[in-house]
Design an enzyme around this catalytic site. Structure first.
Site, PDB file in Angstrom:
ATOM      1  N   HIS A  64       0.836  -1.214   0.000  1.00 35.41           N
ATOM      2  CA  HIS A  64       0.000   0.000   0.000  1.00 35.41           C
ATOM      3  C   HIS A  64       0.860   1.248   0.000  1.00 35.41           C
ATOM      4  CE1 HIS A  64       0.078   1.420   4.296  1.00 35.41           C
ATOM      5  NE2 HIS A  64       0.256   0.155   4.605  1.00 35.41           N
ATOM      6  N   ASP A 166       5.506   3.097   7.169  1.00 35.45           N
ATOM      7  CA  ASP A 166       4.288   2.325   6.897  1.00 35.45           C
ATOM      8  C   ASP A 166       3.525   3.071   5.814  1.00 35.45           C
ATOM      9  OD1 ASP A 166       1.878   0.980   6.889  1.00 35.45           O
ATOM     10  OD2 ASP A 166       1.254   1.665   8.866  1.00 35.45           O
ATOM     11  N   GLU A 197      -5.318   1.464   2.018  1.00 37.45           N
ATOM     12  CA  GLU A 197      -5.149   0.359   2.972  1.00 37.45           C
ATOM     13  C   GLU A 197      -5.479   0.816   4.390  1.00 37.45           C
ATOM     14  OE1 GLU A 197      -2.882  -2.217   5.897  1.00 37.45           O
ATOM     15  OE2 GLU A 197      -2.841  -0.072   5.601  1.00 37.45           O
ATOM     16  N   GLU A 198      -5.045   2.028   4.709  1.00 40.30           N
ATOM     17  CA  GLU A 198      -5.136   2.510   6.100  1.00 40.30           C
ATOM     18  C   GLU A 198      -6.568   2.721   6.568  1.00 40.30           C
ATOM     19  OE1 GLU A 198      -2.836   2.361   8.108  1.00 40.30           O
ATOM     20  OE2 GLU A 198      -0.931   2.650   7.098  1.00 40.30           O
ATOM     21  N   ASP A 220       4.319  -5.172   3.655  1.00 44.00           N
ATOM     22  CA  ASP A 220       3.937  -4.092   4.566  1.00 44.00           C
ATOM     23  C   ASP A 220       4.870  -4.145   5.778  1.00 44.00           C
ATOM     24  OD1 ASP A 220       2.492  -2.043   5.783  1.00 44.00           O
ATOM     25  OD2 ASP A 220       0.554  -3.037   5.591  1.00 44.00           O
ATOM     26  N   HIS A 307       2.537   4.299  12.908  1.00 42.32           N
ATOM     27  CA  HIS A 307       1.475   5.319  12.950  1.00 42.32           C
ATOM     28  C   HIS A 307       1.832   6.502  13.842  1.00 42.32           C
ATOM     29  CE1 HIS A 307      -1.999   2.755  11.132  1.00 42.32           C
ATOM     30  NE2 HIS A 307      -0.863   2.652  10.453  1.00 42.32           N
TER      31      HIS A 307
HETATM   32 CO    CO Z   1      -0.591   1.442   8.753  1.00 37.63          CO
HETATM   33 ZN    ZN Z   2       0.770  -0.528   6.507  1.00 32.09          ZN
END
Ligand code: CO
Ligand code: ZN
Length: 333
Positions: A64, A166, A197-198, A220, A307
């Site tokens: 992603h 990420d 994706e998130e 990922d 994150h």
């Molecule tokens: Co993420």
């Molecule tokens: Zn991710």
């Protein structure tokens, strides 16, 4: 390693909150263009790079390209912006964090004073763009505009600290593997840089429906258990190699794929770790449930502080992941 560092740095410097992937997608498109037989951007904004081999099995690889972000919901009379989260924003790390809007407007996140024992919620936070009042703020941003953490990529030895590792670390892995591969492969391979994706593995689901692969791998980041954390045990560390996913909250990986990944890593003497992620998911979660089901697995890059504005990965894990993916794709599936 310097080349890989530069690639990851470039990728993390670009904005791309979920649903607003235009900038990161056009960078990846230019990078991948010379290496695919076909490039295609679908309705949800996934970038699909195909290496054709109609005689082979169809493999879908998904990394992603979107990142978490913020979206303006309301502009206060005094010019401060209220916002909603795009993806899993960690409230603990918001106060004092710099953000940048897609039009370049700069901001810093502030928080209302909390009453005693009050726990901060997203609604206590606001973005300060330095505007004196609502009118001045409206000249810079409007409702629905998106922002992401301000980019700054630092290197400390073999490790990197940056926003959106990420999953720009995964994008770097997939892109570099594509570049390192020979012109023809024993399988037909779709290199997909997925959107959204998130916010729930959305782009990967439609890409998988469209491509109808025989097998799939998501690429990922994953969490680690190597930080001071007496209560939480996870057998994964930065720098010990890429991880072969066994399970997370979105997918139980197909045993034949896990077995193939382990066999290929051992045959080629590539260090690897086994991943059981207790909370968190990845694109394989929606891919393996598409159509009549797709046997799926995942190759993960260990990452600390996922994150937050300062995620950390080890370049050697990305490099190991590139080697493993190249070996996997030069085998006949
Ligand atoms: Co993420
Ligand atoms: Zn991710």
């Amino acid at each position: 390693m310097m080349e890989l560092f530069n690639l990851v740095e470039n990728l993390t410097n670009i904005s791309g909150p979920a649903g607003r992937e235009e900038k990161i997608r056009s960078f990846l498109y230019k990078e991948a263009e010379a290496y695919g037989d076909e490039l295609f951007i679908d309705a949800l904004g996934n970038l699909i790079v195909t290496k054709r081999n109609p005689a082979g099995k169809k493999l879908l690889l998904a990394a992603h390209m979107d990142e978490i972000g913020l979206m303006v919901t309301f502009i206060e009379e005094n010019g401060f912006l209220r916002f909603s989260a795009i993806g899993g924003i960690d409230k603990e790390t918001l106060l004092g964090t710099r953000v940048i809007f897609s039009n370049g407007a700069a901001g810093i996140i502030g928080r209302e004073k909390l009453k005693e024992k009050e726990v901060a919620g997203l609604s206590h936070f606001y973005i300060d763009i330095g505007a004196r009042d609502r009118h001045e703020a409206q000249e810079k941003v409007k409702i629905g505009d998106t922002a992401n953490f301000y980019p700054l990529c630092q290197r400390t030895g073999s490790r990197l600290i940056a926003k959106s590792l990420d999953n720009r670390a995964g994008c770097a892995l997939l892109l570099q593997a594509l570049k390192n591969l020979p012109a023809t492969l024993p399988n037909e391979v779709y290199f997909v840089f997925t959107a959204q994706e998130e916010v729930g593995l959305r782009g990967a689901g439609t890409a998988s429906y469209q491509l109808a692969p025989d097998f799939a791998l998501a690429i990922d980041v994953t969490r680690t258990g190597d930080t001071p954390e007496p209560e939480y045990k996870m057998d994964l560390s930065l720098g010990n190699g890429p991880a072969i996913k066994i399970k997370d909250s979105s997918v139980i990986c197909h045993p034949a794929i896990i077995e193939r990944m382990i066999r290929t890593a051992e045959k080629n003497k590539i260090d690897y770790q086994l991943e059981v992620l207790e909370r968190g998911g990845t694109d394989a979660g929606s891919i393996h449930l598409s159509r009549a089901g797709v046997p799926s697995g995942a190759l993960s890059i260990p990452c600390r502080y996922i994150h937050t504005p300062g995620e950390m990965v080890d370049l050697s894990d990305i490099a190991g992941g590139i080697s493993l993916l190249v070996e996997l794709l030069t085998e006949k599936w």
